[in-house]
Design an enzyme around this catalytic site. Structure first.
Site, PDB file in Angstrom:
ATOM      1  N   HIS A   1     -22.922  80.113 -13.036  1.00  0.00           N
ATOM      2  CA  HIS A   1     -21.603  80.291 -13.633  1.00  0.00           C
ATOM      3  C   HIS A   1     -20.806  81.274 -12.797  1.00  0.00           C
ATOM      4  O   HIS A   1     -21.368  82.164 -12.166  1.00  0.00           O
ATOM      5  CB  HIS A   1     -21.746  80.858 -15.059  1.00  0.00           C
ATOM      6  CG  HIS A   1     -20.431  81.343 -15.616  1.00  0.00           C
ATOM      7  ND1 HIS A   1     -19.498  80.489 -16.149  1.00  0.00           N
ATOM      8  CD2 HIS A   1     -19.882  82.592 -15.667  1.00  0.00           C
ATOM      9  CE1 HIS A   1     -18.433  81.197 -16.526  1.00  0.00           C
ATOM     10  NE2 HIS A   1     -18.638  82.463 -16.238  1.00  0.00           N
TER      11      HIS A   1
ATOM     12  N   ARG B   1     -16.205  82.242  -6.349  1.00  0.00           N
ATOM     13  CA  ARG B   1     -16.055  80.800  -6.587  1.00  0.00           C
ATOM     14  C   ARG B   1     -16.126  80.019  -5.275  1.00  0.00           C
ATOM     15  O   ARG B   1     -16.642  78.904  -5.235  1.00  0.00           O
ATOM     16  CB  ARG B   1     -14.777  80.507  -7.376  1.00  0.00           C
ATOM     17  CG  ARG B   1     -14.862  81.042  -8.814  1.00  0.00           C
ATOM     18  CD  ARG B   1     -13.841  80.428  -9.752  1.00  0.00           C
ATOM     19  NE  ARG B   1     -14.125  79.040 -10.024  1.00  0.00           N
ATOM     20  CZ  ARG B   1     -14.783  78.596 -11.110  1.00  0.00           C
ATOM     21  NH1 ARG B   1     -15.233  79.430 -12.026  1.00  0.00           N
ATOM     22  NH2 ARG B   1     -14.980  77.321 -11.280  1.00  0.00           N
TER      23      ARG B   1
ATOM     24  N   ARG C   1     -23.855  75.687  -5.104  1.00  0.00           N
ATOM     25  CA  ARG C   1     -24.012  74.470  -5.908  1.00  0.00           C
ATOM     26  C   ARG C   1     -24.355  73.269  -5.036  1.00  0.00           C
ATOM     27  O   ARG C   1     -25.177  72.418  -5.417  1.00  0.00           O
ATOM     28  CB  ARG C   1     -22.750  74.229  -6.739  1.00  0.00           C
ATOM     29  CG  ARG C   1     -22.690  75.149  -7.974  1.00  0.00           C
ATOM     30  CD  ARG C   1     -21.327  75.151  -8.596  1.00  0.00           C
ATOM     31  NE  ARG C   1     -21.320  75.721  -9.947  1.00  0.00           N
ATOM     32  CZ  ARG C   1     -20.205  76.005 -10.615  1.00  0.00           C
ATOM     33  NH1 ARG C   1     -19.019  75.782 -10.066  1.00  0.00           N
ATOM     34  NH2 ARG C   1     -20.265  76.512 -11.839  1.00  0.00           N
TER      35      ARG C   1
ATOM     36  N   THR D   1     -17.447  72.710  -9.309  1.00  0.00           N
ATOM     37  CA  THR D   1     -18.274  72.537 -10.510  1.00  0.00           C
ATOM     38  C   THR D   1     -19.307  71.425 -10.310  1.00  0.00           C
ATOM     39  O   THR D   1     -20.479  71.585 -10.665  1.00  0.00           O
ATOM     40  CB  THR D   1     -17.370  72.208 -11.716  1.00  0.00           C
ATOM     41  OG1 THR D   1     -16.346  73.207 -11.818  1.00  0.00           O
ATOM     42  CG2 THR D   1     -18.177  72.154 -12.998  1.00  0.00           C
TER      43      THR D   1
ATOM     44  N   PHE E   1     -18.395  67.489 -23.152  1.00  0.00           N
ATOM     45  CA  PHE E   1     -19.626  68.035 -22.567  1.00  0.00           C
ATOM     46  C   PHE E   1     -20.101  69.304 -23.266  1.00  0.00           C
ATOM     47  O   PHE E   1     -21.142  69.853 -22.906  1.00  0.00           O
ATOM     48  CB  PHE E   1     -19.415  68.324 -21.071  1.00  0.00           C
ATOM     49  CG  PHE E   1     -18.292  69.292 -20.766  1.00  0.00           C
ATOM     50  CD1 PHE E   1     -18.495  70.666 -20.815  1.00  0.00           C
ATOM     51  CD2 PHE E   1     -17.018  68.819 -20.447  1.00  0.00           C
ATOM     52  CE1 PHE E   1     -17.467  71.564 -20.545  1.00  0.00           C
ATOM     53  CE2 PHE E   1     -15.979  69.712 -20.176  1.00  0.00           C
ATOM     54  CZ  PHE E   1     -16.212  71.087 -20.222  1.00  0.00           C
TER      55      PHE E   1
ATOM     56  N   TYR F   1     -19.099  79.991 -24.190  1.00  0.00           N
ATOM     57  CA  TYR F   1     -18.320  78.846 -23.700  1.00  0.00           C
ATOM     58  C   TYR F   1     -17.327  78.333 -24.756  1.00  0.00           C
ATOM     59  O   TYR F   1     -16.927  77.168 -24.695  1.00  0.00           O
ATOM     60  CB  TYR F   1     -19.259  77.725 -23.255  1.00  0.00           C
ATOM     61  CG  TYR F   1     -19.855  77.930 -21.870  1.00  0.00           C
ATOM     62  CD1 TYR F   1     -19.042  77.892 -20.737  1.00  0.00           C
ATOM     63  CD2 TYR F   1     -21.207  78.152 -21.693  1.00  0.00           C
ATOM     64  CE1 TYR F   1     -19.574  78.071 -19.463  1.00  0.00           C
ATOM     65  CE2 TYR F   1     -21.745  78.334 -20.416  1.00  0.00           C
ATOM     66  CZ  TYR F   1     -20.918  78.287 -19.308  1.00  0.00           C
ATOM     67  OH  TYR F   1     -21.434  78.456 -18.045  1.00  0.00           O
TER      68      TYR F   1
ATOM     69  N   GLU G   1     -16.074  88.627 -19.763  1.00  0.00           N
ATOM     70  CA  GLU G   1     -17.395  87.978 -19.697  1.00  0.00           C
ATOM     71  C   GLU G   1     -18.494  88.993 -19.369  1.00  0.00           C
ATOM     72  O   GLU G   1     -19.609  88.892 -19.888  1.00  0.00           O
ATOM     73  CB  GLU G   1     -17.384  86.851 -18.668  1.00  0.00           C
ATOM     74  CG  GLU G   1     -16.552  85.652 -19.124  1.00  0.00           C
ATOM     75  CD  GLU G   1     -16.511  84.521 -18.119  1.00  0.00           C
ATOM     76  OE1 GLU G   1     -15.875  83.496 -18.424  1.00  0.00           O
ATOM     77  OE2 GLU G   1     -17.100  84.645 -17.020  1.00  0.00           O
TER      78      GLU G   1
ATOM     79  N   LYS H   1     -28.147  80.125 -14.086  1.00  0.00           N
ATOM     80  CA  LYS H   1     -28.374  79.284 -15.272  1.00  0.00           C
ATOM     81  C   LYS H   1     -29.859  78.901 -15.395  1.00  0.00           C
ATOM     82  O   LYS H   1     -30.640  79.106 -14.461  1.00  0.00           O
ATOM     83  CB  LYS H   1     -27.477  78.042 -15.173  1.00  0.00           C
ATOM     84  CG  LYS H   1     -25.977  78.382 -15.246  1.00  0.00           C
ATOM     85  CD  LYS H   1     -25.112  77.122 -15.249  1.00  0.00           C
ATOM     86  CE  LYS H   1     -23.630  77.464 -15.402  1.00  0.00           C
ATOM     87  NZ  LYS H   1     -22.785  76.230 -15.482  1.00  0.00           N
TER      88      LYS H   1
HETATM   89  P1  DAT Z   1     -17.023  76.035 -13.807  1.00  0.00           P
HETATM   90  O1  DAT Z   1     -18.418  76.377 -14.260  1.00  0.00           O
HETATM   91  O2  DAT Z   1     -17.004  75.560 -12.379  1.00  0.00           O
HETATM   92  O3  DAT Z   1     -16.025  77.138 -14.073  1.00  0.00           O
HETATM   93  P2  DAT Z   1     -15.855  74.654 -16.105  1.00  0.00           P
HETATM   94  O4  DAT Z   1     -15.399  75.984 -16.556  1.00  0.00           O
HETATM   95  O5  DAT Z   1     -14.852  73.544 -16.009  1.00  0.00           O
HETATM   96  O6  DAT Z   1     -16.569  74.752 -14.665  1.00  0.00           O
HETATM   97  O7  DAT Z   1     -17.023  74.124 -17.046  1.00  0.00           O
HETATM   98  C1  DAT Z   1     -18.040  74.996 -17.485  1.00  0.00           C
HETATM   99  C2  DAT Z   1     -19.362  74.306 -17.352  1.00  0.00           C
HETATM  100  O8  DAT Z   1     -19.402  73.176 -18.223  1.00  0.00           O
HETATM  101  C3  DAT Z   1     -19.668  73.745 -15.957  1.00  0.00           C
HETATM  102  O9  DAT Z   1     -20.220  74.712 -15.083  1.00  0.00           O
HETATM  103  C4  DAT Z   1     -20.642  72.656 -16.271  1.00  0.00           C
HETATM  104  C5  DAT Z   1     -20.132  72.115 -17.609  1.00  0.00           C
HETATM  105  N1  DAT Z   1     -19.242  70.980 -17.418  1.00  0.00           N
HETATM  106  C6  DAT Z   1     -17.918  71.017 -17.136  1.00  0.00           C
HETATM  107  N2  DAT Z   1     -17.406  69.774 -17.022  1.00  0.00           N
HETATM  108  C7  DAT Z   1     -18.434  68.935 -17.231  1.00  0.00           C
HETATM  109  C8  DAT Z   1     -18.569  67.525 -17.259  1.00  0.00           C
HETATM  110  N3  DAT Z   1     -17.526  66.711 -17.033  1.00  0.00           N
HETATM  111  N4  DAT Z   1     -19.791  67.011 -17.501  1.00  0.00           N
HETATM  112  C9  DAT Z   1     -20.852  67.793 -17.739  1.00  0.00           C
HETATM  113  N5  DAT Z   1     -20.802  69.143 -17.736  1.00  0.00           N
HETATM  114  C10 DAT Z   1     -19.616  69.708 -17.484  1.00  0.00           C
HETATM  115 MG    MG Z   2     -15.198  77.866 -15.775  1.00  0.00          MG
END
Ligand code: DAT
Ligand code: MG
Length: 145
Positions: free
Chosen positions: A120, A90, A107, A96, A62, A54, A131, A14
């Site tokens: 990601h 993962r 992370r 996350t 978010f 996304y 993707e 990212k």
């Molecule tokens: P991941 O990237 O672990 O698959 P995700 O698919 O739930 O997580 O969310 C995608 C992205 O969105 C994540 O990497 C960061 C952002 N994100 C998710 N939940 C968030 C939150 N509560 N506050 C801020 N950013 C968030």
């Molecule tokens: Mg995700």
């Protein structure tokens, strides 16, 4: 036998990863964990392309911040292949929110917060393939051999 299915998954380094000059560090960890890089490039996503990638999160609180962040600077999508790639990647990156990520994960080591979390990773083999197709044409995916 478990874990013998070869899968593909999409990593994205990212904009925070690129800004911190951590591309090499993170790719080294991915390769040391046994992943094969099929394709990799540096791209600057528009808000539209970040939002499209996304789209599953559209409407979440978010989402706008995520789109803003992902289009704030260049990022590095990487198509990866390995047995059990989706789950193993993962595990390598961690939860996350870096506060919840296991010690030694990418992370935990490098991310500042849940929104700016360095990498990601796809969440299923099906999404891994779709993707990868979002960023790479089939002829850009080069297998070892
Ligand atoms: P991941 O990237 O672990 O698959 P995700 O698919 O739930 O997580 O969310 C995608 C992205 O969105 C994540 O990497 C960061 C952002 N994100 C998710 N939940 C968030 C939150 N509560 N506050 C801020 N950013 C968030
Ligand atoms: Mg995700």
């Amino acid at each position: 036998m478990e874990h013998t299915v070869v899968e593909r998954t999409l990593a994205i380094l990212k904009p925070d990863c690129v800004r911190k000059h951590l591309i090499g560090e993170v790719v080294a960890r991915i390769e040391k964990a046994g992943f094969t890089v099929l394709a990799m490039k540096k791209v600057r996503l528009s808000k539209e392309s970040a939002g499209g990638f996304y789209a599953v999160h559209k409407g979440r609180p978010f989402y706008d911040g995520l789109v803003e962040f992902m289009s704030s600077g260049p990022c590095v999508p990487i198509a990866l292949e390995k047995e059990n790639a989706v789950a193993d990647y993962r595990t390598l990156i961690g939860a996350t929110d870096p506060k919840d990520a296991a010690p030694g994960t990418i992370r935990k080591l490098f991310a500042d917060n849940k929104g700016e979390n360095i990498v990601h990773g796809s969440d299923s083999p099906e999404n891994g393939l779709s993707e990868i197709n979002y960023f790479f044409s089939s002829k850009e995916l080069i297998e070892v051999g």
